[in-house]
Design a protein around this motif. Structure first.
Motif, PDB file in Angstrom:
ATOM      1  N   TYR A  42      76.025  34.691  99.800  1.00 14.44           N
ATOM      2  CA  TYR A  42      75.296  34.765 101.110  1.00 14.44           C
ATOM      3  C   TYR A  42      74.736  36.320 101.186  1.00 14.44           C
ATOM      4  N   GLY A  43      75.538  37.434 101.106  1.00 13.53           N
ATOM      5  CA  GLY A  43      74.753  38.593 100.944  1.00 13.53           C
ATOM      6  C   GLY A  43      73.939  38.794 100.157  1.00 13.53           C
ATOM      7  N   GLU A  44      73.769  38.216  98.841  1.00 13.40           N
ATOM      8  CA  GLU A  44      72.874  38.312  97.851  1.00 13.40           C
ATOM      9  C   GLU A  44      71.351  37.293  98.415  1.00 13.40           C
ATOM     10  N   ASP A  45      71.462  36.393  99.304  1.00 15.81           N
ATOM     11  CA  ASP A  45      70.422  35.695  99.758  1.00 15.81           C
ATOM     12  C   ASP A  45      70.374  34.717  98.467  1.00 15.81           C
ATOM     13  N   PHE A  46      71.326  34.323  97.687  1.00 14.91           N
ATOM     14  CA  PHE A  46      71.233  33.532  96.511  1.00 14.91           C
ATOM     15  C   PHE A  46      70.573  32.212  97.021  1.00 14.91           C
ATOM     16  N   ASN A  47      69.596  31.777  96.408  1.00 11.85           N
ATOM     17  CA  ASN A  47      69.135  30.423  96.588  1.00 11.85           C
ATOM     18  C   ASN A  47      69.754  29.116  95.788  1.00 11.85           C
ATOM     19  N   PRO A  48      70.266  28.267  96.550  1.00 11.10           N
ATOM     20  CA  PRO A  48      71.022  27.479  95.832  1.00 11.10           C
ATOM     21  C   PRO A  48      70.179  26.268  95.531  1.00 11.10           C
ATOM     22  N   LEU A  49      68.985  25.857  95.646  1.00 12.19           N
ATOM     23  CA  LEU A  49      68.195  25.015  95.525  1.00 12.19           C
ATOM     24  C   LEU A  49      67.800  24.875  93.922  1.00 12.19           C
ATOM     25  N   LEU A  50      67.970  23.690  93.347  1.00 11.70           N
ATOM     26  CA  LEU A  50      67.325  23.542  91.956  1.00 11.70           C
ATOM     27  C   LEU A  50      66.095  23.036  92.171  1.00 11.70           C
ATOM     28  N   VAL A  51      65.227  23.709  91.326  1.00 14.92           N
ATOM     29  CA  VAL A  51      63.789  23.403  91.165  1.00 14.92           C
ATOM     30  C   VAL A  51      63.497  23.122  89.756  1.00 14.92           C
ATOM     31  N   PHE A  52      62.976  21.779  89.689  1.00 20.03           N
ATOM     32  CA  PHE A  52      62.428  21.407  88.344  1.00 20.03           C
ATOM     33  C   PHE A  52      60.920  21.031  88.390  1.00 20.03           C
ATOM     34  N   ASN A  53      60.017  21.557  87.498  1.00 19.61           N
ATOM     35  CA  ASN A  53      58.695  20.935  87.676  1.00 19.61           C
ATOM     36  C   ASN A  53      57.957  21.111  86.109  1.00 19.61           C
ATOM     37  N   GLU A  54      56.823  21.101  86.221  1.00 15.43           N
ATOM     38  CA  GLU A  54      56.131  21.399  84.750  1.00 15.43           C
ATOM     39  C   GLU A  54      56.226  22.938  84.154  1.00 15.43           C
ATOM     40  N   HIS A  55      56.480  23.695  85.351  1.00 18.88           N
ATOM     41  CA  HIS A  55      56.950  25.022  84.762  1.00 18.88           C
ATOM     42  C   HIS A  55      58.315  25.533  84.633  1.00 18.88           C
ATOM     43  N   LYS A  56      59.185  24.658  85.212  1.00 19.13           N
ATOM     44  CA  LYS A  56      60.586  25.001  85.178  1.00 19.13           C
ATOM     45  C   LYS A  56      61.459  23.631  84.848  1.00 19.13           C
ATOM     46  N   ARG A  57      62.089  23.660  83.439  1.00 24.15           N
ATOM     47  CA  ARG A  57      62.578  22.428  83.336  1.00 24.15           C
ATOM     48  C   ARG A  57      64.058  22.788  83.167  1.00 24.15           C
ATOM     49  N   ARG A  58      64.824  21.944  83.320  1.00 26.86           N
ATOM     50  CA  ARG A  58      66.351  21.946  83.182  1.00 26.86           C
ATOM     51  C   ARG A  58      66.803  22.421  82.105  1.00 26.86           C
ATOM     52  N   ARG A  59      66.203  22.129  80.874  1.00 25.33           N
ATOM     53  CA  ARG A  59      66.870  22.486  79.470  1.00 25.33           C
ATOM     54  C   ARG A  59      66.639  24.087  79.270  1.00 25.33           C
ATOM     55  N   ASP A  60      65.863  24.739  80.161  1.00 22.16           N
ATOM     56  CA  ASP A  60      65.533  26.123  80.129  1.00 22.16           C
ATOM     57  C   ASP A  60      66.264  26.930  80.794  1.00 22.16           C
ATOM     58  N   MET A  61      67.191  26.192  81.793  1.00 20.68           N
ATOM     59  CA  MET A  61      67.863  26.968  82.675  1.00 20.68           C
ATOM     60  C   MET A  61      68.976  28.083  82.290  1.00 20.68           C
ATOM     61  N   HIS A  62      69.521  27.905  81.021  1.00 20.50           N
ATOM     62  CA  HIS A  62      70.261  29.037  80.419  1.00 20.50           C
ATOM     63  C   HIS A  62      69.332  30.237  79.970  1.00 20.50           C
ATOM     64  N   GLN A  63      68.359  30.181  79.972  1.00 17.99           N
ATOM     65  CA  GLN A  63      67.346  31.385  79.774  1.00 17.99           C
ATOM     66  C   GLN A  63      66.503  31.864  80.951  1.00 17.99           C
ATOM     67  N   ASP A  64      66.611  31.253  82.009  1.00 15.34           N
ATOM     68  CA  ASP A  64      65.659  31.879  83.229  1.00 15.34           C
ATOM     69  C   ASP A  64      66.111  33.274  83.895  1.00 15.34           C
ATOM     70  N   PRO A  65      65.203  33.995  83.653  1.00  9.98           N
ATOM     71  CA  PRO A  65      65.106  35.402  83.770  1.00  9.98           C
ATOM     72  C   PRO A  65      65.617  35.516  85.310  1.00  9.98           C
ATOM     73  N   HIS A  66      65.523  34.682  86.232  1.00  9.50           N
ATOM     74  CA  HIS A  66      65.937  34.979  87.670  1.00  9.50           C
ATOM     75  C   HIS A  66      67.701  35.060  87.702  1.00  9.50           C
ATOM     76  N   PHE A  67      68.010  34.546  86.701  1.00 12.72           N
ATOM     77  CA  PHE A  67      69.534  34.468  86.639  1.00 12.72           C
ATOM     78  C   PHE A  67      70.363  35.215  85.802  1.00 12.72           C
ATOM     79  N   GLU A  68      69.609  36.071  85.040  1.00  9.30           N
ATOM     80  CA  GLU A  68      70.214  36.916  83.939  1.00  9.30           C
ATOM     81  C   GLU A  68      71.425  37.556  84.387  1.00  9.30           C
ATOM     82  N   LYS A  69      70.998  38.415  85.638  1.00 10.52           N
ATOM     83  CA  LYS A  69      72.086  39.446  86.306  1.00 10.52           C
ATOM     84  C   LYS A  69      73.506  38.359  86.310  1.00 10.52           C
ATOM     85  N   TYR A  70      73.166  37.026  86.789  1.00  8.65           N
ATOM     86  CA  TYR A  70      74.632  36.511  87.086  1.00  8.65           C
ATOM     87  C   TYR A  70      75.229  35.834  85.754  1.00  8.65           C
ATOM     88  N   ARG A  71      74.480  35.728  84.679  1.00  8.25           N
ATOM     89  CA  ARG A  71      75.053  35.161  83.498  1.00  8.25           C
ATOM     90  C   ARG A  71      75.595  36.213  82.839  1.00  8.25           C
TER      91      ARG A  71
END
Length: 195
Positions: A42-71
């Motif tokens: 909550y302190g991080e304002d982490f966004n828990p919503l999954l978003v998949f569209n033509e630009h963001k695919r589920r199979r690419d989540m492991h390399q999403d730069p937005h989550f690099e810090k958490y990985r």
């Protein structure tokens, strides 16, 4: 040992926050724990919503730069501690959104065309510290242990984490809930725990 604590509750004047403080205090007094990081979703304002569209695919989540810090935090940690309430028999949506996005294919597990995937987080251990309003045995007797099965079997074992410990504390809104005793139990555990 390097330890990551993931805290999921919006109020810093709560019992959940008091449990977080006992985890931190015990860990800082434990010679086995060399490094400690705390992630307040909550302190991080982490966004828990999954978003998949033509630009963001589920199979690419492991390399999403937005989550690099958490990985990097997950990879870094030997032990991951989750501190959260149990709402409606399960962890909060905020924590589940974190799990949905971070414990992704090709980071936390790899499909091998078999019945079960290869867990990529082997060698780590987990502790879940959770509180609930209802009685301590409510999840076991009324929900067939759904919370522990969800976390241990459906999530942690799936990604290769076999060592999982639970502190499920019930009656936490009752004046007879033995809150101080339970807080001290968590403190003592983290003061002595090793791998």
């Amino acid at each position: 040992m390097k330890m990551l604590v993931i805290y999921t509750y919006p109020n810093h004047k709560s019992l959940s926050y008091a449990f977080l403080q006992k985890v931190i205090k015990g860990s800082k007094e434990n010679p086995n724990i060399k490094e400690l990081q705390v992630l307040d979703l909550y302190g991080e304002d982490f966004n828990p919503l999954l978003v998949f569209n033509e630009h963001k695919r589920r199979r690419d989540m492991h390399q999403d730069p937005h989550f690099e810090k958490y990985r990097k935090q997950i990879t870094w940690a030997d032990k991951i501690v989750f501190v959260y309430p149990i709402w409606w028999g399960r962890p909060p949506a905020m924590l589940m959104g974190y799990i949905d996005q971070l414990f992704a294919a090709n980071f936390a597990y790899r499909d091998n065309k078999g019945l079960l995937p290869e867990g990529l987080l082997k060698g780590k251990s987990v502790v879940c510290v959770s509180t609930m309003k209802g009685p301590t045995n409510y999840p076991l007797l009324w929900l067939n242990n759904a919370h522990k099965i969800l976390m241990k079997r459906a999530l942690f074992h799936f990604v290769g984490i076999k060592k999982v410990k639970f502190f499920e504390f019930g009656n936490m809104e009752s004046p007879k809930g033995k809150q101080i005793k339970k807080l001290e139990k968590v403190y003592r555990y983290f003061k002595k725990v090793d791998r």
